[in-house]
Design an enzyme around this catalytic site. Structure first.
Site, PDB file in Angstrom:
ATOM      1  N   SER A 228      43.176  44.908  48.788  1.00 26.13           N
ATOM      2  CA  SER A 228      43.725  45.398  50.059  1.00 26.13           C
ATOM      3  C   SER A 228      44.497  46.696  49.871  1.00 26.13           C
ATOM      4  O   SER A 228      45.013  46.991  48.787  1.00 26.13           O
ATOM      5  CB  SER A 228      44.656  44.346  50.660  1.00 26.13           C
ATOM      6  OG  SER A 228      45.858  44.309  49.930  1.00 26.13           O
ATOM      7  N   GLY A 232      47.208  47.804  46.990  1.00 26.87           N
ATOM      8  CA  GLY A 232      46.900  49.059  46.296  1.00 26.87           C
ATOM      9  C   GLY A 232      48.073  50.028  46.347  1.00 26.87           C
ATOM     10  O   GLY A 232      48.370  50.714  45.362  1.00 26.87           O
ATOM     11  N   GLU A 249      40.144  50.935  44.929  1.00 27.46           N
ATOM     12  CA  GLU A 249      39.091  50.754  45.941  1.00 27.46           C
ATOM     13  C   GLU A 249      39.649  49.781  46.961  1.00 27.46           C
ATOM     14  O   GLU A 249      39.867  48.609  46.645  1.00 27.46           O
ATOM     15  CB  GLU A 249      37.821  50.165  45.322  1.00 27.46           C
ATOM     16  CG  GLU A 249      36.997  51.131  44.524  1.00 27.46           C
ATOM     17  CD  GLU A 249      36.562  52.338  45.314  1.00 27.46           C
ATOM     18  OE1 GLU A 249      36.471  52.251  46.567  1.00 27.46           O
ATOM     19  OE2 GLU A 249      36.347  53.392  44.694  1.00 27.46           O
ATOM     20  N   CYS A 283      33.929  45.175  51.538  1.00 33.34           N
ATOM     21  CA  CYS A 283      34.673  46.408  51.878  1.00 33.34           C
ATOM     22  C   CYS A 283      33.789  47.305  52.708  1.00 33.34           C
ATOM     23  O   CYS A 283      34.264  48.111  53.497  1.00 33.34           O
ATOM     24  CB  CYS A 283      35.055  47.172  50.632  1.00 33.34           C
ATOM     25  SG  CYS A 283      35.856  46.182  49.424  1.00 33.34           S
TER      26      CYS A 283
HETATM   27  C1  UN1 Z   1      32.762  45.653  48.085  1.00 30.61           C
HETATM   28  O1  UN1 Z   1      32.636  45.057  49.138  1.00 30.61           O
HETATM   29  O2  UN1 Z   1      33.879  45.733  47.525  1.00 30.61           O
HETATM   30  O3  UN1 Z   1      27.635  48.407  48.935  1.00 30.61           O
HETATM   31  C2  UN1 Z   1      31.667  46.255  47.325  1.00 30.61           C
HETATM   32  C3  UN1 Z   1      27.717  47.177  48.956  1.00 30.61           C
HETATM   33  C4  UN1 Z   1      27.854  46.449  47.654  1.00 30.61           C
HETATM   34  C5  UN1 Z   1      29.229  46.598  47.106  1.00 30.61           C
HETATM   35  C6  UN1 Z   1      30.333  46.210  48.025  1.00 30.61           C
HETATM   36  N1  UN1 Z   1      26.888  46.955  46.709  1.00 30.61           N
HETATM   37  O4  UN1 Z   1      27.684  46.550  49.974  1.00 30.61           O
END
Ligand code: UN1
Length: 496
Positions: A228, A232, A249, A283
């Site tokens: 999160s 971070g 990230e 993410c």
């Molecule tokens: C994530 O959700 O932290 O691009 C990574 C994508 C995956 C990676 C997601 N290859 O959806």
């Protein structure tokens, strides 16, 4: 009685110094206990750092191509055990088997990519200003890398961080999410089976206390974190104060733009996968649909129809298309966004409740949810939900769509569906994201390209691809003067 797992520190599987454990359950069926895992503390981290420093001495002197050989064997072992690991992963975090197999596949690809990088790890040679003098750069390992990883890609994300770190000659301490400790355990077993010297990898299970001790330990110069934005930021403060190298990230509020000239059938498949794949817990998940008003009603009707048909259940059942959320708190967070105070004028077009029925009775399930008439700037339009909730925003032009896309604090991925090639290229420039897809959803980044976001999503680093090797190595410059006499550099001979 559930199995009790241990940390891997100093070449041994050992119990935590705290004597405390936490229980890991299947989120699709909370009666199913996977095991008890260590709830480690600062003393465990300190022991792991001491061992990892010893591992670094040995591993940093191993030639990079040989380090690559170990990673190639890791890739082979992951491939041989792919289905078994995927099954264990689905059991502990819920996404469907096709997705957990893909998650392991991402680890395999990352292993083979890192293996070949062992024969590159290029430096540069450049001409010197002076005669009989060489100037060049080489790459050096840094030290102990502390890796803090999330639950949603239990294999892929640890491998994105660990494999390039190891290939560059560093040692690693992995602190996986307390929601997916079993997959991390399997990964460490495989690293050891492949012949990684045992001091080079340390596995310390636990929650915030263990994570904080790792970030604050002076013997860990490199931290990589996925999770999160709030966590971070806290990590960033410590690393800033201690001058640590840090890769972050973090969150996303990714949008798919659908223009009036889009292939709507293609866009429908894309949004269903982007928004509800991994139960929206990526993410990169498609969290906003920004759609041209001319196709809005037609598209939303088809989307609602398809979303209502998605089959929820245990991810190991082949009929299941959408698994559970990771835990009770994650589902409660989703439910907060369905509160009338948050919804205001927006309207729930489908979902918006927990499902009923035996298939979902014992897990943290939530129905795929589409909310229409969401206003740009509202909480539904700007906050990361991390669940199966899609906010639909209606626009009248490409310009407005791009503006709405950019009006959030995050900047991970974006997507545009259009048949207009000029618009597609404009979008690649205009959309403020680390990744933009044309005629594909916001998820599905490939392991051999740099991955990461702009704005509050990250801090300028990338995972994956060729760029990650810069993060895990130090650039060293060497000058060799073979003239036999003192030659002063140009700046030191400047004649006033
Ligand atoms: C994530 O959700 O932290 O691009 C990574 C994508 C995956 C990676 C997601 N290859 O959806």
């Amino acid at each position: 009685m559930a199995k009790t797992f241990k940390n891997f520190i100093g070449g041994k599987w050992i119990a935590p110094s705290t004597g405390r454990y936490f229980v890991n359950r299947n989120p699709a069926d909370t009666h199913d206990v996977i095991g008890r895992f260590p709830d480690s503390g600062p003393a465990d981290i300190a022991a792991a750092v001491r061992a990892a420093q010893a591992g670094f001495e040995q591993w940093s002197r191993t030639p990079a191509p040989l380090r690559g050989e170990v990673l190639r064997r890791v890739g082979d072992l992951l491939a041989a055990r792919r289905d078994e690991i995927a099954d264990a992963m689905t059991r502990e975090m819920g996404k469907v088997l096709a997705e957990t197999r893909g998650d392991v596949q991402e680890g395999i690809d990352t292993a083979y990519y890192a293996a070949t990088e062992g024969r590159r790890l290029f430096g540069r040679t450049v001409p010197s200003e002076l005669r009989r003098k060489w100037a060049m750069s080489i790459r050096r390992p840094i030290g102990v890398c502390g890796l803090i990883t999330p639950f949603n890609f239990p294999m892929a994300i640890p491998t994105w961080k660990a494999f390039p770190a190891l290939l560059c000659g560093n040692s690693v301490i992995l602190k996986p999410s307390e929601d997916v400790p079993h997959t991390a355990h399997l990964l460490v077993e495989i690293l050891l089976d492949a012949g990684l010297p045992e001091q080079v990898i340390q596995l310390v299970h636990g929650a915030d206390t263990a994570g904080r001790a790792l970030v604050e330990h002076p013997g860990v110069p490199v931290i990589s974190f996925t999770g999160s934005t709030a966590t971070g930021s806290a990590i960033g403060q410590v690393c800033g104060r201690m001058h640590k190298r840090l890769s972050l990230e973090m969150g996303g509020k990714n949008a798919m733009i659908v223009m009036e000239d889009a292939d709507l059938a293609l866009a429908l498949d894309g949004v269903l996968w982007g928004a509800f794949g991994t139960t929206g817990q990526r993410c990169t998940a498609t969290s906003r649909l920004i759609i041209h008003r001319k196709v809005h009603d037609r598209f939303v009707a088809r989307l609602v129809d398809a979303a209502n048909k998605l089959v929820l259940g245990d991810g190991r059942d082949p009929r299941t298309q959408v698994g559970p959320l990771i835990h009770a708190a994650a589902r409660e967070k989703v439910e907060q966004y369905l509160d009338p105070v948050v919804l205001r004028d927006a309207e729930v077009a489908c979902g918006g409740t927990r499902p009923r029925g035996a298939r979902t009775a014992n897990g943290f399930f939530y129905r795929p949810t589409v909310i229409v008439d969401v206003k740009p700037g509202s909480r539904l339009a700007t906050e990361e939900i991390f669940g199966p909730v899609l906010s639909v925003i209606r626009v009248s032009s490409y310009e407005q769509a791009a503006k709405v896309n950019n009006e959030v604090k995050y900047g991970l991925s974006s997507s545009i569906y259009t048949s207009n090639v000029n618009l597609a290229f404009r979008a690649m420039e205009d959309l403020q994201n680390g990744i933009t897809y044309v005629n594909a959803p916001t998820i599905g980044a490939e392991a051999h390209l740099p991955f990461g976001g702009v704005k509050q999503t990250g801090n300028g680093h990338r995972e994956g691809g060729w760029e990650v090797f810069d993060f895990y190595s130090e650039t060293k410059v060497c000058y060799v003067d073979y003239s036999g006499s003192l030659q002063r550099a140009q700046i030191d001979t400047y004649d006033v």
